[in-house]
Design a protein around this motif. Structure first.
Motif, PDB file in Angstrom:
ATOM      1  N   GLY A  97      11.345   6.706  -3.879  1.00  0.00           N
ATOM      2  CA  GLY A  97      12.500   7.418  -3.959  1.00  0.00           C
ATOM      3  C   GLY A  97      13.210   5.975  -4.671  1.00  0.00           C
ATOM      4  N   SER A  98      15.134   6.536  -3.705  1.00  0.00           N
ATOM      5  CA  SER A  98      15.744   5.627  -3.396  1.00  0.00           C
ATOM      6  C   SER A  98      15.373   4.320  -2.899  1.00  0.00           C
ATOM      7  N   GLY A  99      14.170   4.525  -1.422  1.00  0.00           N
ATOM      8  CA  GLY A  99      14.457   3.890  -0.332  1.00  0.00           C
ATOM      9  C   GLY A  99      13.064   2.411  -0.873  1.00  0.00           C
ATOM     10  N   TRP A 100      13.115   2.391  -2.333  1.00  0.00           N
ATOM     11  CA  TRP A 100      12.062   1.308  -2.742  1.00  0.00           C
ATOM     12  C   TRP A 100      12.733  -0.110  -2.170  1.00  0.00           C
ATOM     13  N   ARG A 101      13.572  -0.060  -2.362  1.00  0.00           N
ATOM     14  CA  ARG A 101      14.115  -1.795  -2.291  1.00  0.00           C
ATOM     15  C   ARG A 101      14.641  -1.768  -0.675  1.00  0.00           C
ATOM     16  N   GLU A 102      15.607  -0.800  -0.355  1.00  0.00           N
ATOM     17  CA  GLU A 102      16.231  -0.718   1.021  1.00  0.00           C
ATOM     18  C   GLU A 102      15.752  -0.507   2.033  1.00  0.00           C
ATOM     19  N   GLU A 103      14.779   0.030   2.025  1.00  0.00           N
ATOM     20  CA  GLU A 103      13.888   0.255   3.419  1.00  0.00           C
ATOM     21  C   GLU A 103      12.282  -0.964   3.418  1.00  0.00           C
ATOM     22  N   GLY A 104      12.052  -1.179   1.821  1.00  0.00           N
ATOM     23  CA  GLY A 104      11.265  -2.203   2.087  1.00  0.00           C
ATOM     24  C   GLY A 104       9.738  -1.207   2.156  1.00  0.00           C
ATOM     25  N   LEU A 105      10.039  -0.421   1.475  1.00  0.00           N
ATOM     26  CA  LEU A 105       8.596   0.561   0.736  1.00  0.00           C
ATOM     27  C   LEU A 105       8.157   0.440  -0.409  1.00  0.00           C
ATOM     28  N   ALA A 106       8.511   0.105  -1.420  1.00  0.00           N
ATOM     29  CA  ALA A 106       7.236  -1.191  -1.998  1.00  0.00           C
ATOM     30  C   ALA A 106       7.198  -2.171  -2.350  1.00  0.00           C
ATOM     31  N   GLU A 107       7.554  -2.745  -1.631  1.00  0.00           N
ATOM     32  CA  GLU A 107       6.964  -4.197  -1.144  1.00  0.00           C
ATOM     33  C   GLU A 107       5.015  -3.827  -0.006  1.00  0.00           C
ATOM     34  N   LYS A 108       5.516  -2.840   0.896  1.00  0.00           N
ATOM     35  CA  LYS A 108       4.018  -2.677   1.468  1.00  0.00           C
ATOM     36  C   LYS A 108       3.012  -1.462   0.170  1.00  0.00           C
ATOM     37  N   VAL A 109       3.703  -0.839  -0.292  1.00  0.00           N
ATOM     38  CA  VAL A 109       3.027  -0.165  -1.397  1.00  0.00           C
ATOM     39  C   VAL A 109       2.052  -1.734  -2.253  1.00  0.00           C
ATOM     40  N   LEU A 110       2.783  -2.201  -3.348  1.00  0.00           N
ATOM     41  CA  LEU A 110       2.443  -3.612  -3.711  1.00  0.00           C
ATOM     42  C   LEU A 110       1.625  -4.128  -3.115  1.00  0.00           C
ATOM     43  N   GLU A 111       1.475  -4.467  -1.511  1.00  0.00           N
ATOM     44  CA  GLU A 111       0.618  -5.171  -0.364  1.00  0.00           C
ATOM     45  C   GLU A 111      -0.801  -4.577  -0.705  1.00  0.00           C
ATOM     46  N   GLU A 112      -0.396  -3.510  -1.010  1.00  0.00           N
ATOM     47  CA  GLU A 112      -1.753  -2.644  -0.213  1.00  0.00           C
ATOM     48  C   GLU A 112      -2.634  -2.443  -1.855  1.00  0.00           C
ATOM     49  N   VAL A 113      -2.085  -2.350  -2.945  1.00  0.00           N
ATOM     50  CA  VAL A 113      -2.880  -2.213  -4.087  1.00  0.00           C
ATOM     51  C   VAL A 113      -2.882  -4.135  -4.419  1.00  0.00           C
TER      52      VAL A 113
END
Length: 786
Positions: A97-113
């Motif tokens: 959602g909208s927290g992919w950048r501010e909360e760093g959610l996308a970075e963790k997902v990309l790291e696991e992928v």
């Protein structure tokens, strides 16, 4: 008085109860009617937490690209395709959602992928069309809650995902084990040393010889450089001795691609950025220029640019008319090296078949049929053939060499991280990649190779068994490494490499005294000598590398150059040596052998590889008269004129050089009075030969940089002669070159010379000469004993 009976309260049991057979639970005799039950209200503390909801958003792939580039490319050396980026953007927008950048959610997902992709595939290109990424995303989807990866779910936080492969080689899903099933596959860069990755197995393997492996040339995997994706792929075709003609062309194309991509990573060929960049260029006077960036011009691009100067990269060839020409993947052009100077002077060989850098000027013929070579496309030439005109060379040099740490890594910085290698996840020899097993192998090597103890590999060459003085010299060598019986802690060499030719005359070729019976008797005599040193051969590994005079190729070549690689000496002639080593093991170790510690004998191919601790160290081994072939075929440059043409010729050369200049080589020549003479002192011929041979082979990244007419090769096995990445040590058994040890660009190049220093003439009988290399310290030395 009868009391009113209270109505029974419904039992607080869940819907569809499952009867328990345990006596601690009240299992009802009759099934409970679900209609009479009521749902249980859990206490406040046991209420399941409400699953946070995420409002999906539409995340454009271009917005996610910078973050994906930092995670996949900068951190994990992976490349995302457009389809993969779009799939990840859709997944992150839906689940983060909208927290992919501010909360760093996308970075963790990309790291696991990224971690999961490395465990599931050996490719550096992340594609979104295949099943691999689709299964990774599907598994990750079940482990996410509120845009975050839940701890303790199917996802292992330490090892990322665990996947298995189905019959078709596709990822089938997560496993419950703690170790990925893919680690058993050698194609993923995991070590194939027949040991498990656990501490118990490491404690059992306490002998360094158990971590060494001899790799036969016919078993070495073939990797093909992919130009479009810029990485190495495993060859899908099975090698054969009768390949199609297209494989001959691919042989030289692969050599060109490897050298070309290596040059483009050199700092002198990097395009300058806004920051101040330095490009070091060595000119003829030895000064350094820091204001030039080199650019390689394809030969086809010379058309219409007469009078301009260019830097060309191509292979030296001889045209049908007999003139020297330079060719690359776009065309060929005649060379005029009348006034050219080699870079460095007297520091390397330049022969047809080598890929070189030529700096000079192009002169177009304008239809003159006498100018240049025979152009098949007219006076102005054309793409795909020999273009008209000629290229006047100012300077000729070898491509700059690349250190092994730059290619595969292995250098640890102050933050305990590997410096960014070019191909850290590529398994070149089938023993594991640096990124997959390097840390573990370094840990084991530091434990088993203490710096206070020597762990040597002994190398002797030209073991002519038909000459009696050679056996006397071999006894001297074996006596040197036989321990004193009174020594409580004797040390033995890790391996003793004995190289051919094992006969001074071509065996089985009709030469008197060199038939099959005599050839077998020579090895029987060698077995008798080895039996005299049972303690030594029961604690070390004997490795035999054949030469051109050994069976079977010598039967039809009569001692001439046979196609490389060639198979080992047949077991028909060597059974007595195997029995001698087996008898020594029984005498020394008795019935209860210590597994992995008893002596062994290995008959390998020419060339071959010796690796220790997986990717920790690698020694390339070849028996060939390379120096004599270079002397016969190399180009002779004219002497520079002192007073003429000084103003016409440019002062600086565009040929880049390495940090190690010619005078910075570490040279150990046998009985040399000055190993590194001062700059104002002229080098002797032996030192020049050793340095030139070393620089030529390492710069060409090939053990046979010659045309197939000069040195024949098996086309499908030519990759076994490649020196890319640069090995830790290179063993060149060359009779025409002096015995030397030279360290250049981190690679130790050694030539033991003939073991019999008397030359077989009876003088100084028993005096032996060989090379000793310490695998722990990376230091070699030429030894001579009598």
């Amino acid at each position: 008085m009868a009391t009113a009976r209270r109505p029974e309260k419904p039992s607080r049991v869940p819907d569809n109860p499952i009867p328990s057979s345990s006596p601690a639970f009240g299992t009802p005799v009759h099934p409970i009617n679900p209609r009479r039950t009521a749902p249980i209200r859990a206490p406040p503390a046991l209420k399941p937490a409400a699953k946070p909801t995420v409002l999906p958003i539409l995340l454009p792939p271009a917005t996610l690209r910078p973050l994906a580039f930092r995670t996949f490319t900068k951190k994990h050396n992976l490349t995302l395709t457009s389809s993969a980026l779009g799939a990840l953007a859709t997944f992150i927008g839906r689940h983060c959602g909208s927290g992919w950048r501010e909360e760093g959610l996308a970075e963790k997902v990309l790291e696991e992928v990224a971690k999961s992709w490395k465990k599931c595939s050996s490719q550096v290109i992340v594609e979104g069309d295949g099943d691999t990424l689709r299964n990774i995303v599907r598994t990750l989807e079940g482990s996410m809650s509120g845009g975050r990866i839940v701890q303790g779910s199917n996802l292992s936080r330490q090892g990322s995902f665990n996947f298995s492969l189905d019959a078709n080689g596709h990822v089938s899903g997560p496993l419950g084990g703690a170790r990925p099933a893919l680690e058993s596959q050698s194609s993923f860069g995991i070590s194939s040393l027949d040991v498990e990755d656990n501490g118990e197995e490491e404690d059992l393997l306490t002998d360094p010889r158990e971590w060494t492996k001899v790799i036969d040339a016919l078993e070495q995997p073939e990797l093909v450089y992919n130009v479009s994706q810029r990485h190495f792929d495993k060859s899908t075709s099975k090698p054969t001795l009768f390949p199609p003609p297209s494989h001959k062309t691919e042989l030289f194309r692969q050599r060109y691609h490897i050298v070309h991509q290596r040059i483009l990573r050199n700092e002198t060929f990097q395009t300058p950025t806004f920051s101040a960049t330095r490009s070091a260029v060595l000119n003829r006077t030895g000064s350094i220029s820091t204001s030039q960036t080199n650019t390689i011009t394809p030969i086809a691009n010379l058309l219409g640019r007469s009078g301009s100067t260019h830097l060309l990269l191509g292979m030296l060839t001889v045209s049908p008319t007999g003139s020297l020409s330079l060719s690359d993947l776009t065309g060929a052009i005649a060379l005029d090296l009348q006034h050219a100077r080699p870079v460095p002077e007297n520091g390397a060989y330049f022969a047809p078949g080598m890929i070189v850098l030529v700096d000079g000027s192009y002169e177009e013929s304008y239809g003159d049929p006498t100018a240049g070579s025979n152009s098949t496309l007219g006076g102005t030439g054309g793409i795909g053939g020999t273009i008209g005109g000629k290229f006047i060379g100012f300077s000729v040099g070898h491509p700059p060499c690349e250190r092994r740490s730059t290619t595969v890594g292995g250098v640890v910085d102050k933050d305990d991280k590997l410096s960014g290698p070019a191909f850290g996840w590529t398994d070149f020899l089938g023993v594991g990649s640096e990124r997959a097993t390097g840390a573990r192998m370094n840990r084991i090597a530091s434990k088993l190779l203490p710096p206070t103890t020597s762990h040597n590999v002994v190398v002797a060459s030209d073991l002519h068994l038909d000459i009696p003085t050679t056996l006397s010299a071999l006894r001297t060598l074996l006596r040197t490494y036989s321990p004193d019986p009174s020594d409580p802690h004797p040390t033995y060499p890790l391996a003793i490499i004995l190289m051919g030719n094992f006969s001074s005359k071509a065996s089985l070729a009709g030469v008197p005294g060199a038939g099959s019976i005599e050839y077998k008797e020579h090895f029987d005599a060698l077995a008798s000598v080895l039996s005299e040193f049972q303690q030594l051969i029961a604690h070390t590994s004997l490795v035999f590398v054949p030469g051109d005079n050994d069976a079977w190729p010598s039967a039809f070549s009569a001692g001439a150059a046979t196609p490389l690689p060639r198979k080992p000496v047949p077991a028909l002639f060597t059974n007595r040596i195997r029995r001698a080593v087996a008898e020594a093991n029984r005498e020394v170790w008795g019935a209860g052998k210590a597994k992995g510690k008893e002596g062994e004998v290995i008959w390998t191919s020419n060339p071959s590889r010796l690796s220790w601790f997986g990717v920790k160290g690698e020694m390339a081994i070849i028996r060939d008269d390379i120096a004599g072939r270079l002397h016969r075929t190399s180009i002779r440059f004219g002497k520079p004129e002192e007073d003429q043409h000084e103003e016409e010729m440019p002062d600086a050369s565009a040929i880049p050089q390495l940090e190690e200049s010619q005078d910075a080589m570490d040279v150990d020549l046998h009985q040399a009075p000055a190993l590194n003479p001062p700059l104002n002192q002229e080098l002797d011929s032996d030192t020049q030969t050793a340095r030139a041979l070393t620089r030529t082979l390492l710069s060409q990244s090939h053990l046979s940089p010659f045309p197939l007419s000069v040195r024949p090769l098996h086309w499908d096995y030519a990759h076994t002669l490649s020196l890319y990445p640069l090995p830790t040590a290179l063993l060149v058994a060359d009779t025409d070159a002096p015995a030397f040890v030279v360290k250049y660009c981190g690679c130790t190049v050694m030539n033991p010379g003939p073991i019999d220093e008397s030359g077989g003439r009876g003088r100084r009988e028993g005096r032996a000469r060989w090379v000793e290399y310490d695998v722990g310290k990376g230091v070699g030395v030429v030894r001579s004993e009598e």
